[in-house]
Design a protein around this motif. Structure first.
Motif, PDB file in Angstrom:
ATOM      1  N   UNK A  78       0.821  -1.209   0.000  1.00  0.00           N
ATOM      2  CA  UNK A  78       0.000   0.000   0.000  1.00  0.00           C
ATOM      3  C   UNK A  78       0.858   1.263   0.000  1.00  0.00           C
ATOM      4  N   UNK A  79       0.249   2.347  -0.480  1.00  0.00           N
ATOM      5  CA  UNK A  79       0.776   3.684  -0.278  1.00  0.00           C
ATOM      6  C   UNK A  79      -0.371   4.520   0.261  1.00  0.00           C
ATOM      7  N   UNK A  80      -0.102   5.277   1.303  1.00  0.00           N
ATOM      8  CA  UNK A  80      -1.115   6.156   1.889  1.00  0.00           C
ATOM      9  C   UNK A  80      -0.553   7.574   1.932  1.00  0.00           C
ATOM     10  N   UNK A  81      -1.454   8.542   2.076  1.00  0.00           N
ATOM     11  CA  UNK A  81      -0.992   9.919   2.216  1.00  0.00           C
ATOM     12  C   UNK A  81      -1.877  10.666   3.200  1.00  0.00           C
ATOM     13  N   UNK A 126      -3.669   0.688  -3.465  1.00  0.00           N
ATOM     14  CA  UNK A 126      -2.857  -0.515  -3.653  1.00  0.00           C
ATOM     15  C   UNK A 126      -1.681  -0.190  -4.576  1.00  0.00           C
ATOM     16  N   UNK A 127      -0.507  -0.626  -4.167  1.00  0.00           N
ATOM     17  CA  UNK A 127       0.719  -0.430  -4.936  1.00  0.00           C
ATOM     18  C   UNK A 127       1.009  -1.727  -5.684  1.00  0.00           C
ATOM     19  N   UNK A 128       0.988  -1.656  -7.016  1.00  0.00           N
ATOM     20  CA  UNK A 128       1.084  -2.864  -7.837  1.00  0.00           C
ATOM     21  C   UNK A 128       2.456  -2.949  -8.490  1.00  0.00           C
ATOM     22  N   UNK A 129       3.040  -4.145  -8.444  1.00  0.00           N
ATOM     23  CA  UNK A 129       4.301  -4.428  -9.134  1.00  0.00           C
ATOM     24  C   UNK A 129       4.201  -5.845  -9.678  1.00  0.00           C
ATOM     25  N   UNK A 153      -8.839   2.709  -7.929  1.00  0.00           N
ATOM     26  CA  UNK A 153      -7.747   2.481  -8.884  1.00  0.00           C
ATOM     27  C   UNK A 153      -6.469   2.089  -8.160  1.00  0.00           C
ATOM     28  N   UNK A 154      -5.656   1.295  -8.859  1.00  0.00           N
ATOM     29  CA  UNK A 154      -4.367   0.859  -8.315  1.00  0.00           C
ATOM     30  C   UNK A 154      -3.246   1.760  -8.824  1.00  0.00           C
TER      31      UNK A 154
END
Length: 642
Positions: free
Chosen positions: A237-240, A264-267, A363-364
């Motif tokens: 995840x990335x949050x702000x 969600x942080x996708x790789x 969205x991711x």
């Protein structure tokens, strides 16, 4: 279902083995001199580095102490002892002060640690001249430092405020991201926003032209609510949050973030349904304009592979600005949830309710290369930092520095959308894993923390490619260029070919270079090495060897008009002769070819000992006859003179 999952893992491993087939460091190096190592008095099970750029001092936090190290010579200026409260109720093994936080905070260096499972913070005033540092007890460290060094934590100091993620309780529970202390009010998270998180990193994206809209980004992984066998147990995840967020009003969401959003942080490789879901480490390459900043994230997977994905901070932020809110189907209220406002305590209830119940974006966040990670590897990488280097052509290049679980450091050139592994270097005598890394870009040094020592990797160690202009150019190392003084870090005006590594540029720019005046043939071959003579009897097995200098070169042996591939080990190219025959005598040359450069590495001459004996006997006979002739002539001259 289990068979399907096992088949998926096997297929994933096969596809990744194909993708990783070319991941070989060009050079294997070792930097083992004592000048680049600082042994600790004892092994640190946990260590944290803080780089104080103004004083060029590195602070190293370990067990019961903080080391203050001069960056110019890597020598310890001071060893500051921190003693845990012995009157606290703790087990004998836990009554220690493991430093977990070192931050520049307000007018001092803030040092926080476990303090025998009762976290405490100290203020450290670094030494001036010959005076010792002053250290004073500051405050309770609960929520800033974990209770034990094995517990997860993250800290960030911004404009007089301290942000931290650490468990509130000894069992490791109530782990969340908070603004804990400073000039603004303390704020924390709503309990249902995250599930069993592991925090990785936090950073501020500065906007000098618009400071009210500055945001703090937090990267972490959390437990997946999908418990099916084929689902990865973790989601990255990335949050702000807004830096100016003061929490809600006294009646609703007081002291709770009113701007918290997560995505969600996708790789991965969407077409193959391969995803790296376990965020391991993060490095942010900041730019003057925050929109040009890039986030490098290191991920691992359930099939023992790692990947680096690269994200545009502008595109990442656009997800929070434009995506819908997951599972929220009503009209989006105004102001939009997550918008930074002057006083968050006056936000309408409708806006805060969306934050409370639907903080996740639909969205991711996808990497810059939408279809695949920037780099996939079978190496188990654990840490990442990135440096930005101006080369001789005045272009800027990014260099990734990745630590493996066996303690190696891989130096990788970002070649457009591809990765070129310049070298791997071992800094520690053992295979201990790297605990922490800190980059000093100004001095071009990487400080690497191991359990038993701190080592320094000189990123401008150009002597590793100093054999010739071709060796220097083939390295494709932006820190190094060929000049009249050899391969040096003075890249301005030097010879480089970072784009392709082809060596024809050495002929075009030879100038007064004495090395480049050596006559070479049209294939750009190297000077002929000294020939090594060996006398070998017939019928005996024998082998010749030459060192493998580059793992990207092809090596072979030339004997007469015949070329033979070598029997290659990790470090040598061998030519094996099961039983020496008359046809095996003569000259052998070990050559390497890399790009447009052919190099003669070693040259041998195998001789028959019997021929050698007969030849020696003939030489001795000739020498005796010559001596007799000269002696007779001398006697004749002397006799005539008498």
């Amino acid at each position: 279902m289990r068979l399907i999952w096992q088949y998926f893992l096997l297929l994933s491993a096969f596809l990744l083995s194909v993708l990783c087939s070319r991941e070989v460091p060009r050079l294997t190096l070792r930097q083992g001199t004592s000048d680049h190592r600082l042994p600790y008095q004892r092994n640190f099970n946990h260590s944290v580095f803080f780089l104080h750029e103004e004083t060029q001092t590195l602070f190293i936090g370990g067990l019961n102490c903080v080391l203050q190290v001069n960056l110019n010579d890597s020598h310890v200026l001071e060893n500051i002892t921190l003693i845990a409260d012995r009157d606290q109720s703790c087990d004998k093994c836990s009554c220690e002060y493991a430093v977990t936080v070192i931050e520049e905070f307000q007018d001092s260096i803030l040092v926080c640690g476990t303090n025998g499972e009762h976290p405490k913070c100290w203020k450290l005033h670094p030494r001036d001249s010959n005076h010792s540092s002053e250290i004073e007890e500051y405050m309770d460290g609960t929520g800033i430092s974990p209770h034990t060094s094995s517990q997860n934590s993250v800290s960030l100091a911004v404009d007089g405020d301290l942000y931290a993620a650490a468990p509130l309780y000894r069992e490791g529970t109530s782990l969340q991201f908070r603004r804990k202390v400073g000039s603004q009010t303390s704020v924390w998270m709503y309990d249902s926003w995250i599930m069993e998180p592991t925090f990785i990193s936090a950073f501020l994206a500065r906007r000098p032209e618009d400071p009210m809209h500055e945001k703090i980004y937090v990267l972490f992984r959390e437990k997946n609510s999908d418990s099916s066998p084929e689902a990865d147990p973790w989601i990255s995840r990335v949050a702000r949050v807004c830096k100016v967020d003061k929490g809600g009003s006294k009646s609703f969401f007081q002291n709770i973030w009113t701007s918290f959003l997560k995505a969600r942080l996708v790789c991965g490789i969407p077409g193959e349904s391969l995803y790296f879901n376990r965020l391991q480490d993060v490095f942010v390459l900041h730019s003057k304009d925050w929109r040009d900043s890039q986030v490098y994230a290191l991920f691992s997977s359930s099939w023992n592979s790692t990947a680096v994905c690269k994200y545009s901070l502008f595109e990442l932020d656009a997800i929070f600005e434009n995506s819908t809110f997951k599972d929220y189907e009503e009209e989006i209220p105004s102001p939009r949830p997550g918008t930074c406002v002057k006083d968050s305590r006056s936000l309408p209830t409708a806006t805060i309710n969306v934050i409370k119940n639907h903080p996740e974006m639909t969205d991711w966040v996808r990497p810059i290369q939408k279809d695949s990670p920037f780099y996939i590897s079978n190496n188990n990488y654990t840490r990442i930092v990135v440096d930005r280097v101006q080369a001789a052509d005045e272009k800027m290049y990014n260099v990734l520095l990745l630590a493996t679980d066996s303690g190696m450091i891989h130096k990788i050139l970002e070649d457009g959308s591809k990765a070129f592994i310049i070298s791997e270097t071992r800094l520690c005598s053992s295979s201990a894993s790297v605990q922490t890394m800190k980059l000093n870009s100004e001095k071009r040094k990487l400080f690497v923390g191991y359990p038993g020592q701190m080592s320094v990797l000189d990123l401008q160690k150009c002597q590793d490619y100093n054999a010739s202009c071709q060796d220097c150019v083939l390295a494709r190392d932006p820190y190094c260029a060929w000049t009249e003084n050899g391969c040096t870090s003075q890249t301005k005006g030097g010879t480089q070919n970072i784009a392709t590594g082809e060596t024809h540029i050495c002929h075009n720019n030879a100038g007064p270079n004495k090395v480049m005046r050596i006559k070479r043939d049209v294939s750009s071959s190297s000077p002929v090495p000294l020939k090594i003579e060996h006398t070998v009897p017939m019928g005996f097995p024998y082998y010749l060897s030459c060192p493998i200098e580059s793992h990207h070169a092809t090596y072979y042996w030339m004997h007469g008009n015949h070329y033979s591939p070598c029997q290659q080990t990790l470090s040598d190219c061998l030519y094996l002769i099961p039983a020496v025959s008359e046809a095996d005598y003569g000259e052998y040359t070990c050559e390497s070819r890399e790009r447009d450069y052919t190099k003669k590495v070693k040259k041998y001459n195998l001789r028959d000992p019997e021929l050698h004996t007969r030849s020696s006997a003939l030489k001795i006979t000739a020498q005796k006859e010559s001596v007799l002739t000269v002696s007779s002539a001398v006697l004749f001259i002397v006799h005539n003179l008498i």
